[in-house]
Design a protein around this motif. Structure first.
Motif, PDB file in Angstrom:
ATOM      1  N   PRO A 145       0.795  -1.233   0.000  1.00 44.87           N
ATOM      2  CA  PRO A 145       0.000   0.000   0.000  1.00 44.87           C
ATOM      3  C   PRO A 145       0.823   1.275   0.000  1.00 44.87           C
ATOM      4  O   PRO A 145       0.259   2.368  -0.125  1.00 44.87           O
ATOM      5  N   ARG A 146       2.135   1.193   0.113  1.00 41.63           N
ATOM      6  CA  ARG A 146       2.956   2.395   0.172  1.00 41.63           C
ATOM      7  C   ARG A 146       3.029   3.070  -1.199  1.00 41.63           C
ATOM      8  O   ARG A 146       2.957   2.395  -2.228  1.00 41.63           O
ATOM      9  N   SER A 173       3.176  -2.929  -6.779  1.00 38.84           N
ATOM     10  CA  SER A 173       2.146  -3.560  -5.971  1.00 38.84           C
ATOM     11  C   SER A 173       1.247  -4.420  -6.837  1.00 38.84           C
ATOM     12  O   SER A 173       1.164  -4.240  -8.062  1.00 38.84           O
ATOM     13  N   GLY A 174       0.578  -5.367  -6.222  1.00 38.64           N
ATOM     14  CA  GLY A 174      -0.343  -6.249  -6.921  1.00 38.64           C
ATOM     15  C   GLY A 174      -1.764  -6.077  -6.393  1.00 38.64           C
ATOM     16  O   GLY A 174      -1.980  -5.561  -5.294  1.00 38.64           O
ATOM     17  N   THR A 175      -2.730  -6.490  -7.188  1.00 41.59           N
ATOM     18  CA  THR A 175      -4.125  -6.446  -6.780  1.00 41.59           C
ATOM     19  C   THR A 175      -4.850  -7.610  -7.419  1.00 41.59           C
ATOM     20  O   THR A 175      -4.374  -8.197  -8.401  1.00 41.59           O
TER      21      THR A 175
END
Length: 267
Positions: free
Chosen positions: A178-179, A184-186
């Motif tokens: 979340p930084r 990042s992955g989702t």
């Protein structure tokens, strides 16, 4: 190319001559929209990069094409415009939607964008291509001369909504971070509406929030295997089916375009 008019494939007097060293044309034209759903009202951002300085009264014209008769758009407030005025008009012959940006003083070459708010029609529409160009005396368009040559940008089609779409909470197993300014992955889960069977390859467009960046070749960033999506030892709900392998993933800033070699079932 200069030559005698003749049937295609037969030009006995044709020859090529060198053109100008730098062709001045609109570059990087882009139509960025939030959704192509029926009756959806949302933002459409029009982007273009000019090659020539534009003087007072000249401007940029975005033309949505002959399939845009039922597309309704509004210019943004004047406070959101810098150095230009915005006016939306209709073509006299085909009623196409046209968004004109008229220069107030001087506009140096560069990249410019304007957000317009559009309401999609209730009927299903084919993909429309937007034509973008800069012109002298924009108020008298189309009886005007061009400044920069036109550029064609892919637009969008109006479709039925997905039967279901969710973004599941991220977990460390799928590289969720979340930084800010971090890779990042989702997890995205969706259901297609029931429709007639199709033999055409499937395509999808993912539009993430502004500021997100997809790699140009993002194929290695797309995972469909359950253990890669949910994490090792975690079983997806029974109502969800694994997607076929993705054949191609093209990233364009905050958007990604996915292609499968097979059609996707309505599940």
């Amino acid at each position: 190319e200069v030559g005698e008019a003749a049937p295609i494939g037969s030009r006995p007097l044709a020859m090529y001559v060198d053109g100008p060293s730098q062709i001045k044309v609109i570059r990087g034209a882009d139509i960025d929209y939030a959704s192509g759903l029926q009756s959806f009202r949302g933002p459409v951002r029009l982007v273009a990069t000019t090659a020539t300085i534009l003087l007072s009264g000249e401007g940029i014209m975005f033309r949505a094409g002959p399939t845009s008769q039922t597309l309704r758009c509004d210019c943004p407030p004047a406070a959101q415009l810098d150095g230009v005025t915005c006016k939306i008009v209709r073509g006299k012959l085909d009623d196409e939607l046209m968004v004109g940006l008229t220069v107030i003083s001087t506009l140096v070459p560069g990249t410019y964008s304007v957000p317009v708010t559009c309401t999609n029609p209730l009927d299903i529409m084919d993909v429309m291509n937007w034509t973008v160009g800069s012109y002298a005396d924009l108020a008298n368009f189309p009886q005007v001369s061009g400044v920069d040559a036109v550029f064609v940008s892919p637009g969008f089609s109006v479709k039925h909504p997905l039967a279901r779409f969710e973004r599941w909470p991220g977990v460390p197993e799928n590289l969720f971070d979340p930084r800010p300014l971090r890779r990042s992955g989702t997890i995205l889960a969706f259901m297609l509406p029931a429709r007639n069977s199709s033999s055409m390859p499937a395509t999808a467009r993912i539009r993430a929030p502004l500021g997100t960046f997809f790699e140009i070749d993002c194929l290695d960033d797309v995972f469909v295997e359950p253990e890669a999506v949910m994490g090792v030892g975690v079983t997806p709900p029974r109502s969800f089916t694994q997607l076929p392998p993705v054949y191609l993933c093209e990233g364009r800033f905050h958007r990604a375009y996915l292609t499968w070699l097979v059609p996707l079932a309505s599940e």
